[in-house]
Design an enzyme around this catalytic site. Structure first.
Site, PDB file in Angstrom:
ATOM      1  N   TYR A   1       0.853  -1.189   0.000  1.00  0.00           N
ATOM      2  CA  TYR A   1       0.000   0.000   0.000  1.00  0.00           C
ATOM      3  C   TYR A   1       0.886   1.235   0.000  1.00  0.00           C
ATOM      4  O   TYR A   1       1.820   1.341   0.803  1.00  0.00           O
ATOM      5  CB  TYR A   1      -0.904  -0.003   1.239  1.00  0.00           C
ATOM      6  CG  TYR A   1      -1.715   1.264   1.398  1.00  0.00           C
ATOM      7  CD1 TYR A   1      -2.832   1.497   0.613  1.00  0.00           C
ATOM      8  CD2 TYR A   1      -1.359   2.218   2.351  1.00  0.00           C
ATOM      9  CE1 TYR A   1      -3.581   2.659   0.767  1.00  0.00           C
ATOM     10  CE2 TYR A   1      -2.099   3.380   2.514  1.00  0.00           C
ATOM     11  CZ  TYR A   1      -3.216   3.592   1.720  1.00  0.00           C
ATOM     12  OH  TYR A   1      -3.941   4.741   1.870  1.00  0.00           O
TER      13      TYR A   1
ATOM     14  N   ASP B   1       9.558   2.532   0.102  1.00  0.00           N
ATOM     15  CA  ASP B   1       8.512   3.185   0.873  1.00  0.00           C
ATOM     16  C   ASP B   1       8.732   2.805   2.341  1.00  0.00           C
ATOM     17  O   ASP B   1       8.343   1.736   2.789  1.00  0.00           O
ATOM     18  CB  ASP B   1       7.131   2.718   0.400  1.00  0.00           C
ATOM     19  CG  ASP B   1       5.995   3.427   1.119  1.00  0.00           C
ATOM     20  OD1 ASP B   1       6.234   3.975   2.208  1.00  0.00           O
ATOM     21  OD2 ASP B   1       4.861   3.422   0.593  1.00  0.00           O
TER      22      ASP B   1
ATOM     23  N   LYS C   1       4.987   8.878   9.090  1.00  0.00           N
ATOM     24  CA  LYS C   1       4.514   8.279  10.336  1.00  0.00           C
ATOM     25  C   LYS C   1       5.415   8.568  11.536  1.00  0.00           C
ATOM     26  O   LYS C   1       5.347   9.642  12.102  1.00  0.00           O
ATOM     27  CB  LYS C   1       4.267   6.788  10.139  1.00  0.00           C
ATOM     28  CG  LYS C   1       3.063   6.490   9.222  1.00  0.00           C
ATOM     29  CD  LYS C   1       2.651   5.063   9.293  1.00  0.00           C
ATOM     30  CE  LYS C   1       1.520   4.735   8.312  1.00  0.00           C
ATOM     31  NZ  LYS C   1       0.230   5.353   8.650  1.00  0.00           N
TER      32      LYS C   1
END
Length: 433
Positions: free
Chosen positions: A139, A241, A269
């Protein structure tokens, strides 16, 4: 009636599902939260939970960490917020370039999705090509070309060694699907074959080094190395990522842990301990494509805003020496050993996978190494587990293929209490099956 249910009945009339991210919705109503501190979080009814959702991985030090809080208050008192460049942003960029192995230059933005969009634009402009390679089960945010083959059904997914491109949402630009190539995660030979087949059209290979977006798929030996080798051979930028892995498995991310230098990297994050911020780092010749007057537009009113920059700089100041990562690794290993002990001799298969304070517990008969493996997970048992944990004051996500974790503020007492509650659940499960 609970306060959460009451809020939902009013809120859902004004906003779909009463949530601002569909991942927060659950039936019959979402839980609404009021405050958090350290490893604990309280809902609007006053119930306390030990938090293993940790802001979807964005909280690494603990909720309301005082060092981050002080830095944010100081930034607020400056009166500067957004739209201007500040010294704080320079100091943040300098820190990123010092601790991330592959970072010759860096630029910041606000979310993982934004960073992915910028990275793809940079790679396309640099190479003059359009296609993006991503892994099945991975994702990378809500950008049309990469919001595909996230969690497709087995019927939709196509051949295991040559996955189909399956849109993960309606409303995507249908023309974008032709610019995406899907590879199976942890199948190095198939990945190489697919990449070589499309080599003349590929702008970038985008990969989660640890695929936490299918719970916790750990890279098998040689998989990431093969991606680095084939992309280097073909002159294709490799993009890591690290929105979830970044600053957790090592100060410099998964690339430092696995000793692989990607060409571009995306962070987010944990970078801000809960405050919205992300970054693109990598080779200077690639990042410079987005320079003022260069080929690629790079803009955003909130990029490098004083508040998030202050939060991130304070967070990275704590993370850069590696002590937090060592503690998270030790705590993760403690949980792994205790879960393995609880799993022995049970009727239901149980596998704990993860590292760096991020993990998932799979109720399955074998370890999970790919998205296709993940489809064998017993969702009914997960739902029962999650329901019982909520009753016991332990917060997990409703989805069986989501990722969970701990912060540096979780104590051994917190972990032992969870293991005790998990053991009681398993005993009850065994007795009812």
């Amino acid at each position: 009636m609970s306060k959460s249910k009451n809020i939902f009945q009013k809120y859902a009339k004004l906003s779909p599902g009463g949530v601002q991210s569909n991942y927060r919705f659950e039936s019959p109503n979402p839980i609404y939260f009021q405050r958090a501190s350290g490893p604990k979080i309280w809902d609007v009814d006053g119930k306390e939970y030990t938090d293993y959702l940790i802001g979807y991985g964005s909280v690494i030090l603990g909720h309301g960490d005082p060092r981050v809080k002080r830095a944010v208050i100081e930034a607020l008192e400056s009166g500067l917020s957004s739209g201007m460049e500040t010294e704080l942003t320079f100091r943040l960029i300098d820190t990123l370039c010092r601790i991330i192995p592959s970072a010759e230059m860096a630029r910041v933005c606000n979310s993982g999705t934004e960073a992915v969009m910028h990275a793809i634009m940079i790679a396309r402009a640099y190479t003059g090509k359009d296609k993006v390679v991503k892994a099945e089960g991975g994702y990378h945010g809500w950008y049309d070309p990469v919001l595909v083959s996230y969690h497709p059904t087995l019927k939709e997914a196509g051949p295991r060694k040559d996955p189909s491109v399956v849109p993960a949402s309606s409303g995507l630009d249908r023309n974008s699907f032709g610019s995406t190539v899907v590879i199976p995660y942890n199948d190095a030979a198939s990945a190489r074959r697919i990449i070589k087949r499309n080599k003349d059209e590929i702008a970038a290979v985008l990969i989660e080094p640890i695929c936490f977006n299918t719970g916790a798929l750990m890279p098998e030996k040689g998989f990431l190395e093969e991606l680095r080798e084939v992309t280097s051979e073909l002159g294709i930028p490799l993009v890591f990522d690290e929105v979830i892995t970044g600053f957790r498995v090592a100060p410099g991310g998964a690339q430092q842990y696995y000793n692989i230098d990607p060409d571009l990297s995306i962070f987010g994050k944990a970078m801000g301990n809960g405050f919205p911020i992300s970054a693109i780092t990598g080779r200077s010749d690639l990042i410079n494509v987005s320079k003022p007057g260069g080929k690629v537009a790079y803009a955003g009113t909130y990029n490098g805003n004083q508040i998030s920059a202050a939060a991130s700089l304070a967070t990275l100041g704590v993370l850069k020496d590696g002590m937090v990562q060592r503690n998270l690794a030790e705590c993760t290993e403690f949980l792994r050993k205790r879960v393995d002990e609880l799993a022995r001799g049970r009727k239901h298969g149980i596998h704990f996978q993860g590292m760096g304070g991020k993990f998932q517990i799979f109720f399955a008969d074998k370890s999970i190494t790919s998205y296709r493996d993940a489809l064998t997970v017993n969702e009914k048992v997960w739902i029962a587990f999650r329901r019982e944990m909520l009753r016991e004051g332990v917060l997990f996500h409703p989805a069986a293929l989501f990722h969970h974790g701990i912060t540096n503020s979780h104590t051994q007492k917190d972990l032992r209490e969870f293991i005790e509650k998990f053991g009681r659940f398993l005993d009850t499960l065994e007795g009812s099956s």
